[in-house]
Every structure is written in structure tokens, then in C-alpha cells.
Design an enzyme around this catalytic site. Structure first.
Site, PDB file in Angstrom:
ATOM      1  CE  LYS A  23      -2.179  -1.080   3.894  1.00 45.97           C
ATOM      2  NZ  LYS A  23      -1.678  -2.417   4.273  1.00 45.97           N
TER       3      LYS A  23
ATOM      4  NE  ARG B 117      -4.219  -1.608  10.069  1.00 45.87           N
ATOM      5  CZ  ARG B 117      -3.140  -1.036   9.520  1.00 45.87           C
ATOM      6  NH1 ARG B 117      -3.149   0.231   9.185  1.00 45.87           N
ATOM      7  NH2 ARG B 117      -2.059  -1.749   9.301  1.00 45.87           N
TER       8      ARG B 117
ATOM      9  NE  ARG C 276       7.189  -2.992   5.844  1.00 43.51           N
ATOM     10  CZ  ARG C 276       5.870  -2.804   5.775  1.00 43.51           C
ATOM     11  NH1 ARG C 276       5.331  -2.345   4.669  1.00 43.51           N
ATOM     12  NH2 ARG C 276       5.085  -3.080   6.790  1.00 43.51           N
TER      13      ARG C 276
ATOM     14  NE  ARG D 230       6.600  -0.796  10.221  1.00 45.52           N
ATOM     15  CZ  ARG D 230       5.439  -0.795   9.584  1.00 45.52           C
ATOM     16  NH1 ARG D 230       5.344  -0.260   8.395  1.00 45.52           N
ATOM     17  NH2 ARG D 230       4.375  -1.336  10.129  1.00 45.52           N
TER      18      ARG D 230
ATOM     19  NE  ARG E  72       2.130  -5.277  11.478  1.00 43.70           N
ATOM     20  CZ  ARG E  72       3.241  -5.188  10.739  1.00 43.70           C
ATOM     21  NH1 ARG E  72       4.338  -5.829  11.076  1.00 43.70           N
ATOM     22  NH2 ARG E  72       3.237  -4.451   9.649  1.00 43.70           N
TER      23      ARG E  72
HETATM   24  P1  AMP Z   1       0.933   0.220   9.040  1.00 41.92           P
HETATM   25  O1  AMP Z   1       2.103   1.091   8.817  1.00 41.92           O
HETATM   26  O2  AMP Z   1      -0.269   0.638   8.248  1.00 41.92           O
HETATM   27  O3  AMP Z   1       1.250  -1.237   8.838  1.00 41.92           O
HETATM   28  O4  AMP Z   1       0.487   0.381  10.566  1.00 41.92           O
HETATM   29  C1  AMP Z   1       1.382   0.029  11.612  1.00 41.92           C
HETATM   30  C2  AMP Z   1       0.618  -0.100  12.906  1.00 41.92           C
HETATM   31  O5  AMP Z   1      -0.006   1.156  13.234  1.00 41.92           O
HETATM   32  C3  AMP Z   1      -0.527  -1.110  12.899  1.00 41.92           C
HETATM   33  O6  AMP Z   1      -0.072  -2.434  13.153  1.00 41.92           O
HETATM   34  C4  AMP Z   1      -1.393  -0.568  14.037  1.00 41.92           C
HETATM   35  O7  AMP Z   1      -0.829  -0.885  15.291  1.00 41.92           O
HETATM   36  C5  AMP Z   1      -1.267   0.939  13.851  1.00 41.92           C
HETATM   37  N1  AMP Z   1      -2.327   1.467  12.958  1.00 41.92           N
HETATM   38  C6  AMP Z   1      -2.154   2.015  11.722  1.00 41.92           C
HETATM   39  N2  AMP Z   1      -3.339   2.378  11.184  1.00 41.92           N
HETATM   40  C7  AMP Z   1      -4.290   2.024  12.087  1.00 41.92           C
HETATM   41  C8  AMP Z   1      -5.704   2.097  12.098  1.00 41.92           C
HETATM   42  N3  AMP Z   1      -6.407   2.596  11.071  1.00 41.92           N
HETATM   43  N4  AMP Z   1      -6.352   1.641  13.220  1.00 41.92           N
HETATM   44  C9  AMP Z   1      -5.676   1.138  14.253  1.00 41.92           C
HETATM   45  N5  AMP Z   1      -4.342   1.002  14.288  1.00 41.92           N
HETATM   46  C10 AMP Z   1      -3.638   1.447  13.224  1.00 41.92           C
END
Ligand code: AMP
Length: 190
Positions: free
Chosen positions: A14, A89, A128, A134, A146
């Protein structure tokens, strides 16, 4: 305004695609994960609150995330459109987004979903993690959690947007440019 949700499980691509699409169509890209990581790095109150959830691979609570998302949108109210990456989400986040955008006289034109099998995703995320550092990408238990969050809380959004005839699934495996092309083909028709 043309607004899309770029959807898919962790590691689907994404973020990579959002950057390319944003350039092409002059859109504002909001990645909730990036906003959280920025806040964690800068030790803000929001960052401190979100950190333990993110470190464990859990979703951050809805209200915190929704408030943050709204504040991000408010920064760019004259945008051509938004790419929402990593948001919504959960179903309540999707409801909140619909109501919020409606108040602004706009809405979601489509959800473009990158579809990738889970075994490929684990490989991608571990790779990654090596490059980006990360921590939530470096531990397979966290990665599995996740996916569990995705499967139990997020995957239902496919139905949510399908019911509104707004779901567009595309194959998320292939060259970056071929996937960008497939996204653009959908975007142009929205
Ligand atoms: P991402 O970079 O999109 O993979 O997000 C990393 C982490 O941020 C996720 O595993 C969640 O812990 C948190 N996070 C990101 N977006 C959301 C969301 N819309 N709702 C809840 N937690 C989020």
C-alpha cells in the site's frame, strides 16, 4: 475530489503504491501507520499512547485513530483528493470516515485492494524489517498478530465497500509498475 482507500493486509504494498499514485494524480496521501510512527519518534502524547499497541502488532483504539485521521484531513481541505492508506481498519472507522467526509460534501469513490497471499506477505515483511528496522516487521509473532487483527477486524471492510459497489480488488503480486498500472486503470474509472 476523488478519494480512495488503498486496502490490503500488512505488506501488500500500500505504502509503495500510494507514493506513486499520489504523484501521478496530485493527491494527499495519509498513512495512519506513518503518522503514528512520526509521533512515536517525536515522543508526542499520541505517540506514547500508540506505541505499546503498535509494538505488539495490535490495532490502536478506534477513537484515537479516528481523531488523528480527521486532524490530518483538516490540514489539507483544498486537496484534489485523498489516498487513505491503512485507514479504515475497522467497521467503526469506516462509519466515522463516511460521516466525516459527508459533512465535508465528499465521500469515498472506491476501495482499491491489493490482494496477496499470506505466506508471501510474511516473507516481504521480514525483508522490510531488515531494511527499515521497523520492530513490528522483525518478529514473526508480531507479524502473525497483525494478520490476526487484519483477519478478525479489518477484512470485513471488503464486504462493507462491496455492498456500496465500491470494492476493486487487484492482484498485488507482480512488478511495482504493473501493479501501479492496474491501480490507475481502476482510479481513472472512478
Ligand atoms: P501500518 O504502517 O499501516 O502497517 O500500521 C502500523 C501499525 O499502526 C498497525 O499495526 C497498528 O498498530 C497501527 N495502525 C495504523 N493504522 C491504524 C488504524 N487505522 N487503526 C488502528 N491502528 C492502526
Amino acid at each position: 475530489m476523488k478519494n480512495i482507500v488503498l486496502f490490503g493486509p500488512p505488506g501488500a504494498g500500500k505504502g509503495t503504491q500510494a507514493i506513486l499514485i499520489k504523484e501521478k494524480y496530485n493527491l494527499v496521501h495519509i498513512s495512519t501507520g506513518d503518522v503514528f510512527r512520526f509521533n512515536i519518534k517525536n515522543k508526542t502524547a499520541l505517540g506514547l499512547l500508540a506505541k505499546s499497541y503498535i509494538d505488539n502488532g495490535d490495532l490502536v483504539p478506534d477513537q484515537v485513530t479516528i481523531d488523528m485521521l480527521k486532524a490530518e484531513v483538516e490540514k489539507d481541505t483544498d486537496a484534489n483528493g485523498f489516498i487513505f492508506d491503512g485507514f479504515p481498519r475497522t467497521e467503526s472507522q469506516a462509519d466515522a470516515l463516511d460521516i466525516f467526509l459527508k459533512e465535508k460534501g465528499t465521500g469515498i469513490n472506491g476501495m482499491i485492494a491489493l490482494e496477496v497471499a499470506e505466506n508471501i506477505l510474511v516473507e516481504r515483511l521480514l525483508k522490510r524489517g531488515e531494511i527499515s528496522g521497523r520492530s513490528d516487521d522483525q518478529d514473526e509473532t508480531k507479524i502473525r498478530n497483525r494478520f490476526n487483527e487484519y483477519n478478525t477486524k479489518t477484512a470485513v471492510l471488503k464486504d462493507y465497500y462491496s455492498k456500496q459497489n465500491k470494492y476493486y480488488g487487484i492482484n498485488g503480486v507482480g512488478s511495482i509498475s504493473s501493479i501501479t498500472e492496474a491501480i490507475c486503470e481502476v482510479f481513472d474509472k472512478l
